[in-house]
Design a protein around this motif. Structure first.
Motif, PDB file in Angstrom:
ATOM      1  N   ILE A 153       0.831  -1.212   0.000  1.00 40.63           N
ATOM      2  CA  ILE A 153       0.000   0.000   0.000  1.00 40.63           C
ATOM      3  C   ILE A 153       0.864   1.260   0.000  1.00 40.63           C
ATOM      4  N   TRP A 154       1.887   1.249   0.837  1.00 38.57           N
ATOM      5  CA  TRP A 154       2.736   2.439   1.034  1.00 38.57           C
ATOM      6  C   TRP A 154       4.197   1.968   1.133  1.00 38.57           C
ATOM      7  N   PRO A 155       4.786   1.580   0.015  1.00 41.08           N
ATOM      8  CA  PRO A 155       6.121   0.966   0.057  1.00 41.08           C
ATOM      9  C   PRO A 155       7.209   1.872   0.624  1.00 41.08           C
ATOM     10  N   ASP A 159       9.532   0.705   3.667  1.00 41.55           N
ATOM     11  CA  ASP A 159      10.996   0.676   3.597  1.00 41.55           C
ATOM     12  C   ASP A 159      11.609   1.428   4.767  1.00 41.55           C
ATOM     13  N   ARG A 160      11.045   2.599   5.087  1.00 43.51           N
ATOM     14  CA  ARG A 160      11.581   3.373   6.208  1.00 43.51           C
ATOM     15  C   ARG A 160      11.436   2.612   7.515  1.00 43.51           C
ATOM     16  N   MET A 161      10.309   1.962   7.706  1.00 43.79           N
ATOM     17  CA  MET A 161      10.114   1.152   8.906  1.00 43.79           C
ATOM     18  C   MET A 161      11.150   0.035   8.985  1.00 43.79           C
ATOM     19  N   THR A 162      11.402  -0.607   7.860  1.00 40.99           N
ATOM     20  CA  THR A 162      12.355  -1.714   7.813  1.00 40.99           C
ATOM     21  C   THR A 162      13.756  -1.236   8.153  1.00 40.99           C
ATOM     22  N   ARG A 163      14.166  -0.144   7.555  1.00 41.97           N
ATOM     23  CA  ARG A 163      15.526   0.358   7.767  1.00 41.97           C
ATOM     24  C   ARG A 163      15.699   0.915   9.168  1.00 41.97           C
ATOM     25  N   GLU A 174      23.918  -1.953   4.241  1.00 42.34           N
ATOM     26  CA  GLU A 174      23.637  -0.658   3.644  1.00 42.34           C
ATOM     27  C   GLU A 174      22.128  -0.463   3.513  1.00 42.34           C
ATOM     28  N   PRO A 175      21.582   0.648   4.040  1.00 40.02           N
ATOM     29  CA  PRO A 175      20.126   0.846   4.016  1.00 40.02           C
ATOM     30  C   PRO A 175      19.508   0.710   2.626  1.00 40.02           C
ATOM     31  N   SER A 176      20.212   1.158   1.595  1.00 38.91           N
ATOM     32  CA  SER A 176      19.654   1.071   0.251  1.00 38.91           C
ATOM     33  C   SER A 176      19.467  -0.369  -0.214  1.00 38.91           C
ATOM     34  N   GLN A 177      20.108  -1.303   0.484  1.00 39.31           N
ATOM     35  CA  GLN A 177      19.998  -2.715   0.128  1.00 39.31           C
ATOM     36  C   GLN A 177      18.951  -3.449   0.953  1.00 39.31           C
ATOM     37  N   MET A 178      18.196  -2.709   1.764  1.00 43.47           N
ATOM     38  CA  MET A 178      17.150  -3.302   2.590  1.00 43.47           C
ATOM     39  C   MET A 178      15.791  -2.776   2.169  1.00 43.47           C
ATOM     40  N   GLY A 179      14.790  -3.642   2.152  1.00 44.43           N
ATOM     41  CA  GLY A 179      13.459  -3.199   1.797  1.00 44.43           C
ATOM     42  C   GLY A 179      12.383  -4.064   2.419  1.00 44.43           C
TER      43      GLY A 179
END
Length: 278
Positions: A153-155, A159-163, A174-179
């Motif tokens: 719904i709100w990717p 992503d921010r929650m995950t990082r 690296e945060p850019s590698q997490m989703g």
């Protein structure tokens, strides 16, 4: 020599020569987690690794049920080593999925190296956790499960929650590698998604008694992912071993030399012992 096999939409990377070792990573990592370990093993072992479905952020989300994941691991094992059982080297959710595959296919797994996740579905482990530890575990895992649900719904927020949670628990990826796509194992566990975790094997009934196991764990964590009984069981079972490292959860990155040396020495010794028994 490095080669890549395309299997079920995944790139399976193969390096080295010798007995086959299949690597499975966990959250929030990819096959790159094992770069240093493969370098330490590839002169004596054929190292096989792939990123779990959905963990390669260049590809669409691809959640898996436990049955699907076991079938995928089996397809990889059968493709790379059709005639001989393999060794598994596992971490985090890779431990969970690797344990379940091995429990279902004991004849296809010669030995297991598991990093930091032990008998988490045993009564001994659950009984040993304090109320505070249970709250801590549930807190970060439910957060990630909810991030998975939010992702479709709100990717960007997911992503921010995950990082955010990865930073909170000390993950250095690296945060850019997490989703958020990586979070579906937590949805299996806490939300019952994709069939949940019903009917999975009791780890302490399989590893040690049926499959030679080396268990490595980080000692610098707010809580453990194994029971004292699990350590005692492995420490007293012929062919098995345990070793605690001065590290947190990502011990292969925090203590790479110690971790890789322990894995290599145990695989070598276990291999010699198996050849002597043959």
């Amino acid at each position: 020599m490095r080669e890549t096999m395309r299997l079920q939409g995944l790139d399976v990377v193969i390096e080295g020569q010798g007995p086959t070792v299949v690597f499975l990573h966990g959250w929030p990592d990819t096959l790159a987690l094992w770069d240093d370990t493969v370098q330490a093993l590839h002169d004596g072992y054929r190292c096989v690794r792939f990123s779990l479905p959905g963990f390669d952020l260049s590809q669409p989300p691809r959640p898996q049920s436990v049955d699907d994941m076991c079938a995928l691991i089996g397809a990889v094992v059968d493709a790379v080593s059709p005639g001989e059982p393999v060794a598994l080297v596992l971490h985090d959710w890779g431990c969970f999925f690797g344990y379940e595959y091995a429990a279902r296919h004991v004849d296809r797994v010669a030995r297991v190296v598991s990093a930091d996740i032990g008998d988490t579905n045993s009564g001994a482990y659950l009984a040993a956790l304090t109320a505070k530890e249970k709250r801590m575990i549930a807190g970060y895992q439910i957060w990630l499960a909810l991030a998975w649900k939010l992702g479709s719904i709100w990717p960007a927020m997911a992503d921010r929650m995950t990082r955010y949670m990865a930073r909170r628990i000390g993950c250095k990826t690296e945060p850019s590698q997490m989703g958020w796509q990586m979070n579906y194992p937590y949805a299996l566990q806490w939300l019952g998604s994709f069939g949940g975790l019903r009917g999975v094997a009791r780890v302490d009934k399989v590893f040690g008694p049926k499959v030679p196991t080396l268990f490595l764990f980080g000692k610098r964590k707010p809580f453990m992912f194994h029971s004292a009984r699990w350590l005692a069981q492995l420490a007293t079972t012929p062919g098995c071993a345990v070793q605690g490292l001065d590290a947190g959860h990502w011990l292969m990155r925090q203590q790479p030399e110690v971790f890789n040396r322990a894995v290599r020495q145990w695989l070598d010794a276990s291999r010699v012992a198996a050849e002597g028994d043959a």
